[in-house]
Design an enzyme around this catalytic site. Structure first.
Site, mmCIF file in Angstrom:
data_model
loop_
_atom_site.group_PDB
_atom_site.id
_atom_site.type_symbol
_atom_site.label_atom_id
_atom_site.label_comp_id
_atom_site.label_asym_id
_atom_site.label_seq_id
_atom_site.Cartn_x
_atom_site.Cartn_y
_atom_site.Cartn_z
ATOM 1 N N ARG A 62 4.031 -8.591 -1.767
ATOM 2 C CA ARG A 62 4.966 -7.933 -1.194
ATOM 3 C C ARG A 62 5.507 -8.241 0.280
ATOM 4 N NH1 ARG A 62 2.199 -4.924 -4.457
ATOM 5 N NH2 ARG A 62 0.886 -4.187 -2.621
ATOM 6 N N GLU A 99 -9.861 -2.311 0.392
ATOM 7 C CA GLU A 99 -10.438 -1.173 0.148
ATOM 8 C C GLU A 99 -10.811 -0.651 -1.199
ATOM 9 O OE1 GLU A 99 -5.907 -0.643 -0.265
ATOM 10 O OE2 GLU A 99 -7.295 -1.834 1.021
#
Length: 179
Positions: A62, A99
């Site tokens: 993105r 994460e």
């Protein structure tokens, strides 16, 4: 937050439990689908940049959409930072933690001239691992990191702090709490 930031934040869709339970995925594809919102996003990011930029280093995937548009706006070239194994020719690569796992980024060895002023761009800042890996790649090539820009910050995950501690100027348009 400014009215533009509130408007842009409202264009981001939240998808619960993706890619795993407990993650609130902040999906900017809904923002990108809105032509006016996309244009205001690029304009707002450009407004945070000072001085000349030679390259915008956009992180897959993105980040390519945001980085490409921002590079045009800033009159800069576009440096693609990709997942390892996706680029033809000679590359350099860096491992990083995110994460919810680990990955590896790569760029062409000749994509960044020594001394080039480079702005790192991605859609979202979480732990900072991806942006720090991109910064290491750019520095290995001799580039100068002038900053990192993101549409979204997840401050609870510490990415802004990690980039600031690495002496990287960091800015995001807005934040979402949690992860």
């Amino acid at each position: 937050m400014t009215s533009v930031q509130v408007e842009l934040r409202a264009l981001v869709r939240t998808i619960p439990d993706f890619p795993k339970p407990g993650i609130q995925f902040r999906d900017i594809t809904t923002l990108l689908l809105d032509g006016g919102g996309f244009a205001r996003t690029v304009e707002a990011l450009a407004d945070t940049v000072e001085g000349p930029i030679d390259l915008v280093a956009a992180i897959e995937a993105r980040g390519f959409a945001i980085g490409g548009a921002l590079a045009v706006k800033l009159g800069a070239g576009l440096l693609l930072i990709r997942k390892d194994g996706k680029l033809p020719g000679a590359t350099i690569a860096e491992d990083y933690a995110l994460e919810y796992g680990t990955d590896r980024l790569a760029m062409h060895v000749d994509a960044c001239a020594p001394g080039a002023r480079v702005l790192i761009v991605d859609d979202l800042l979480a732990t900072g691992g991806t942006a720090l890996a991109a910064a290491r790649l750019i520095k290995r090539a001799g580039g100068e990191i002038v900053g990192a820009r993101f549409v979204i910050d997840l401050p609870n995950l510490g990415g802004s702090k990690a980039l600031s501690e690495a002496a990287i100027d960091v800015a995001s348009l807005f934040a979402f709490e949690g992860h």
